[in-house]
Design a protein around this motif. Structure first.
Motif, PDB file in Angstrom:
ATOM      1  N   ASP A 156      -1.464  47.084  23.051  1.00 22.45           N
ATOM      2  CA  ASP A 156      -1.207  48.104  24.067  1.00 22.45           C
ATOM      3  C   ASP A 156      -1.668  49.501  23.634  1.00 22.45           C
ATOM      4  O   ASP A 156      -2.096  50.300  24.470  1.00 22.45           O
ATOM      5  N   GLY A 157      -1.596  49.799  22.345  1.00 21.49           N
ATOM      6  CA  GLY A 157      -2.147  51.078  21.887  1.00 21.49           C
ATOM      7  C   GLY A 157      -3.647  51.081  22.112  1.00 21.49           C
ATOM      8  O   GLY A 157      -4.223  52.064  22.586  1.00 21.49           O
ATOM      9  N   ASN A 167       3.343  44.898  23.048  1.00 24.02           N
ATOM     10  CA  ASN A 167       4.594  44.922  22.278  1.00 24.02           C
ATOM     11  C   ASN A 167       5.245  46.309  22.339  1.00 24.02           C
ATOM     12  O   ASN A 167       6.116  46.635  21.530  1.00 24.02           O
ATOM     13  N   ILE A 181       4.484  49.277  21.455  1.00 24.55           N
ATOM     14  CA  ILE A 181       4.503  50.159  20.263  1.00 24.55           C
ATOM     15  C   ILE A 181       3.132  50.096  19.581  1.00 24.55           C
ATOM     16  O   ILE A 181       2.383  49.144  19.783  1.00 24.55           O
ATOM     17  N   GLY A 185       1.949  49.017  16.543  1.00 27.92           N
ATOM     18  CA  GLY A 185       2.490  48.259  15.409  1.00 27.92           C
ATOM     19  C   GLY A 185       1.781  48.579  14.102  1.00 27.92           C
ATOM     20  O   GLY A 185       2.403  48.963  13.110  1.00 27.92           O
TER      21      GLY A 185
END
Ligand code: TPP
Ligand code: SF4
Ligand code: MG
Length: 250
Positions: free
Chosen positions: A94-95, A122, A124, A126
């Motif tokens: 997602d980043g 997720n 975030i 990670g």
């Protein structure tokens, strides 16, 4: 004695380098199973993003090309246009997809490129230690939101399926969870459908997978699944948003 489970051919017999309980490993497994079941390993090309999924480099046994952060859909577009015979797919966090790569994914979806994008959300960053992502939930803690994400100043978590479904070109847009065995089964079926769409020249498929990050969420894997059930899945609705009969432009 017959084997209960055979490792997919596109996965090497190496130890996973994901953190214990990380659902990136589950996603890797079902993507590999889908490739095996469709017998397309020889023509599959995985466009690697930037993020924890790069750890899969030690385990994939496929043709892989790296891309700059967020640019995987642009790289995949180039490969697919030059080699339409290949099965070209991205697996992005997602980043990568919703932050630095937002322009690339929206443009690629809007062009209806004949590729398959699998999106691991997720909520975030990670790999870099838990910074807030566009998908971080309201109130969820991150190193850059120590008191939890605040609506004022950071807005609402971005819903990528809901954005992409508004475009005219995408053929298949769906969101599944990897929290439960039923969700994993649905996710695998969605990946197979996304791959088949591409093999049949049907256009752009987007499959979002809700995942976890026990390490930067600072909880054990079981608690991370509880968080997904009570928080993530309440905000990110798991359903199929688009499943069109015809390819855009036909
Ligand atoms: C141009 C650039 N900016 C920033 C980074 C640092 N960086 C590496 S991974 C990452 C975020 C990855 O988050 P996500 O895509 O959500 O993947 P996850 O690790 O959560 O699976 C960032 C910002 C980078 N590698 N390159
Ligand atoms: S940091 Fe998070 S996303 Fe990355 S491997 Fe560990 S649990 Fe998975
Ligand atoms: Mg992430």
């Amino acid at each position: 004695m017959s084997k209960l489970y055979e490792r997919p051919k596109s996965i090497l017999p190496t130890a996973s380098s994901y953190c214990p309980g990380c659902l990136h490993a589950t996603a890797t497994k079902i993507i590999a199973e889908a490739i095996d079941e469709l017998k397309v390993r020889e023509k599959a090309v995985y466009v690697l993003p930037v993020g924890c999924s790069t750890q899969g480099l030690v385990s994939w046994d496929l043709d892989i090309i790296g891309s700059a952060h967020g640019r995987a859909p642009a790289v995949a577009t180039g490969i697919k246009r030059c080699r339409p015979d290949c099965l070209v797919f991205c697996y992005q966090g997602d980043g990568d997809l919703a932050s630095i790569g937002l322009a690339e994914i929206l443009s690629c979806a809007n062009r209806g490129e004949n590729i398959t994008v699998i999106f691991a959300n997720n909520s975030i960053f990670g790999m870099t230690g838990g910074q807030m992502a566009p998908t971080t939930l309201l109130g969820q803690k991150a190193t850059t939101a120590v008191d939890g994400r605040n609506l004022l100043g950071t807005g609402y978590p971005l819903k990528m399926c809901e954005l992409i479904k508004e475009l005219d070109a995408p053929r298949f847009v769906t969101r599944c969870t990897l929290r439960t065995p039923a969700g994993i089964k649905q996710a695998k079926a969605a990946i197979i459908k996304g791959f088949k769409n591409q093999l049949e020249n049907k256009g752009f498929s987007f499959i979002e997978l809700l995942t976890n990050c026990p390490t930067t969420w600072h909880c054990d894997p079981v608690k991370s699944l509880e968080f997904m059930e009570k928080q993530t899945e309440k905000y990110f609705e798991c359903k199929t948003f688009v499943d069109k009969e015809e390819r855009f432009g036909e």
